[in-house]
Design an enzyme around this catalytic site. Structure first.
Site, PDB file in Angstrom:
ATOM      1  N   LYS A 190      -4.212   2.779  -8.958  1.00 22.80           N
ATOM      2  CA  LYS A 190      -4.374   3.991  -8.928  1.00 22.80           C
ATOM      3  C   LYS A 190      -3.323   4.307  -8.896  1.00 22.80           C
ATOM      4  CE  LYS A 190      -3.766   7.667  -7.713  1.00 22.80           C
ATOM      5  NZ  LYS A 190      -2.910   8.712  -7.203  1.00 22.80           N
ATOM      6  N   GLU A 233      10.100  14.261   8.026  1.00 26.59           N
ATOM      7  CA  GLU A 233      10.727  13.380   7.301  1.00 26.59           C
ATOM      8  C   GLU A 233      10.762  13.973   6.059  1.00 26.59           C
ATOM      9  OE1 GLU A 233       7.923  11.463   4.801  1.00 26.59           O
ATOM     10  OE2 GLU A 233       9.218   9.774   5.262  1.00 26.59           O
ATOM     11  N   CYS A 264      10.957   6.177   2.354  1.00 25.67           N
ATOM     12  CA  CYS A 264      10.661   6.148   3.628  1.00 25.67           C
ATOM     13  C   CYS A 264      10.440   5.198   4.116  1.00 25.67           C
ATOM     14  CB  CYS A 264       8.659   5.329   3.891  1.00 25.67           C
ATOM     15  SG  CYS A 264       7.540   5.945   2.676  1.00 25.67           S
ATOM     16  N   GLU A 314       1.178   1.882   4.224  1.00 20.57           N
ATOM     17  CA  GLU A 314       2.509   2.071   4.171  1.00 20.57           C
ATOM     18  C   GLU A 314       3.087   3.866   4.161  1.00 20.57           C
ATOM     19  OE1 GLU A 314       5.874   2.930   4.191  1.00 20.57           O
ATOM     20  OE2 GLU A 314       5.745   1.593   2.366  1.00 20.57           O
TER      21      GLU A 314
HETATM   22  C1  SIN Z   1       9.344   2.940   0.836  1.00 20.91           C
HETATM   23  O1  SIN Z   1      10.106   3.606   0.401  1.00 20.91           O
HETATM   24  O2  SIN Z   1       8.313   3.129   0.859  1.00 20.91           O
HETATM   25  C2  SIN Z   1       9.651   1.045  -0.099  1.00 20.91           C
HETATM   26  C3  SIN Z   1      10.947   0.878   0.404  1.00 20.91           C
HETATM   27  C4  SIN Z   1      11.190  -0.349  -0.239  1.00 20.91           C
HETATM   28  O3  SIN Z   1      10.837  -0.773  -0.336  1.00 20.91           O
HETATM   29  O4  SIN Z   1      12.559  -0.640  -0.141  1.00 20.91           O
END
Ligand code: SIN
Length: 483
Positions: free
Chosen positions: A179, A386, A289, A255
């Site tokens: 998805k 963030e 992230c 994650e």
């Molecule tokens: C992410 O921002 O979740 C992934 C970044 C990455 O795999 O380098």
């Protein structure tokens, strides 16, 4: 526009067929750089989701028993096709997501590398024989696929976050339902088209496009046949999924969000730290992230670091991702831009100094100037939230214990960065940081061979690396008696 026009798909992919929604509804996919319409795709709902679950469950019965070498061969073929179509896949990604074309091409290679890596791991899911404490018994551990996997993936890495989940799942014999984000379904569909060409059997890989993530998600969570959920996205949604998984006790990998500290000690190679900061901050316009969120710089070198990073930040070229020389593209949408704007305004109103940027870029809409602010304090929202935008926020520290405590003072624990040339610190500080990944003297930590994942509210489980398959395997203990 594309060399292989067939890669621009406008239907969802269920059980080996390109399908529209049961309801007939569709939604538009637009380019974040200028708001232009790219195409529309089906807006699937619960009935379509059920069809995908049934297809994946039925395909699982055979797929789980295929020889690992067969699964590896199909994955290798998929990998080759992704590499061969790198240009088209990158262009599609830039058009729907906005990132600079150079970064999109790098992401396609990153995405393909997961497929290749897990093709190789397919043959290495060894079991175990355990010495028994009864002489007439033998104990074995079998590793078996968990079953149907739902992979819920984000818009910031529209290809790599799919292959990082799907390749290990397929390698060990699971079937998958993807998805993708409603902002970036085209990359997912193009990958599915190539998987179809690679020859995966019907139902092994399915893609559900939808605007209604909640009802598709509810159906996936409620169904007992979906045995595993793997999600990359916000901590807020991750918590909902974790709760939702409870009723059918699904395996869960998450994650989630981060708040990465980027720590520069006075003994650091300052130029390396500045380069590391550019890499860890401005990739994907700051929308990762693992982007450096809080730059914590020792007070003895903070001014020099700020001056050097300001110079580099102000030279970054902003523009549409399709332009070859663009360093920083648009944000995903106007809401994202407004959030970044308000974090910077908030910090400035509380005394932070804007050294460069701090305003919308002349391109307007979703474009924000690469920004650097200094004089940031921990209580400012730019430190605790963030940022997910191209903003470096610098605060200072005095000693090691203080900076470790401040770096750990967050519910998140995904990535952290440390710059130091002190041999003791290279070991001490990463060990003390409550993070799943620590970059020491580097701003680049993503690598298919290295485990990726966080602790605390940044997630559960690890992706990539040799550990990545564990998320998709059950252990079965077989005790043989009466010998
Ligand atoms: C992410 O921002 O979740 C992934 C970044 C990455 O795999 O380098």
């Amino acid at each position: 526009m594309l060399a292989v026009e067939d890669l621009l798909r406008d239907n969802a992919f269920i059980n080996g067929h390109w399908v529209s929604a049961d309801s007939g509804n569709r939604f538009e996919v637009t380019n974040p750089a200028d708001g232009s319409l790219l195409t529309s795709v089906p807006d699937l709902g619960p009935n379509d989701t059920l069809a995908a679950i049934e297809a994946a469950s039925s395909a699982f019965r055979e797929w789980r028993t295929t020889a690992p070498s067969t699964r590896a061969r199909l994955l290798r073929r998929w990998h080759e096709l992704i590499r061969a179509n790198e240009k088209d896949l990158a262009l599609l990604m830039t058009l729907e997501q906005g990132k600079p074309i150079r970064e999109a091409r790098a992401e396609i290679r990153y995405a393909a590398a997961f497929v290749n890596w897990f093709a190789e791991e397919a043959a290495r899911t060894y079991g175990d024989v355990i010495p028994s404490n009864a002489s007439d018994k033998r104990i074995m551990v079998l590793k078996q696929p968990v079953g149907v996997v739902a992979a819920i993936t984000p818009w910031n890495f529209p290809a790599a976050m799919i292959t990082r989940k799907v390749a290990p799942a397929l390698a060990v014999g699971c079937t998958v339902i993807i998805k993708p984000s409603e902002f970036t379904p085209l990359s997912a569909l193009a990958l599915a088209r190539l998987a179809e060409d690679a020859g995966f059997p019907n139902g092994v890989l399915n893609v559900l496009t939808t605007m209604d993530a909640a009802s598709v998600g509810d159906e996936l969570m409620a169904h007992a046949d979906v045995r595993k959920i793997s999600f990359t996205g916000s901590t807020r949604v991750g918590k909902l999924l974790l709760r939702g998984a409870a009723d059918t006790v699904k395996r869960v990998s998450l994650e989630l969000g981060g708040n990465a500290p980027f720590i520069v000690f006075p003994d650091a190679d300052l130029e390396a730290a500045v380069q590391g900061a550019v890499a860890a901050k401005y990739r994907n316009a700051g929308q990762t992230c693992i982007c450096a969120n809080r730059m914590l710089v020792h007070e003895d070198v903070a001014e020099e670091f700020a001056v050097r990073l300001t110079a580099k930040t102000s030279r970054l070229k902003v523009g549409p991702g399709v332009d070859d020389d663009t360093d920083v593209g648009p944000l995903i949408n106007e809401a994202a831009l407004e959030k970044v704007e308000s974090l910077v305004a908030d910090a400035a109103s509380e005394g932070a100094e804007i050294r460069t940027g701090g305003v919308r870029h002349a391109y307007g809409r979703t474009f924000y100037e690469p920004t650097l602010i200094s004089g940031v304090r921990d209580e400012m929202s730019v430190s605790s939230e963030e940022i997910f935008g191209p903003v470096s926020a610098i605060s200072t520290f005095r000693d090691e214990d203080e900076v470790i405590a401040r770096a750990n003072n967050t519910p998140y624990g995904l990535a952290a960065y440390v710059f130091t040339r002190d041999h003791g610190r290279v070991w001490r500080v990463p060990e003390a940081l409550e993070y799943g990944m620590v970059g020491v003297n580097t701003g680049v930590i993503s690598n298919p061979v290295a485990p990726f994942g966080g602790v605390k509210q940044s997630g559960i489980g690890r992706e990539g690396s040799r550990y990545g398959v564990d998320e998709y395997l059950e252990m079965k203990t077989v005790t043989v008696g009466g010998l």
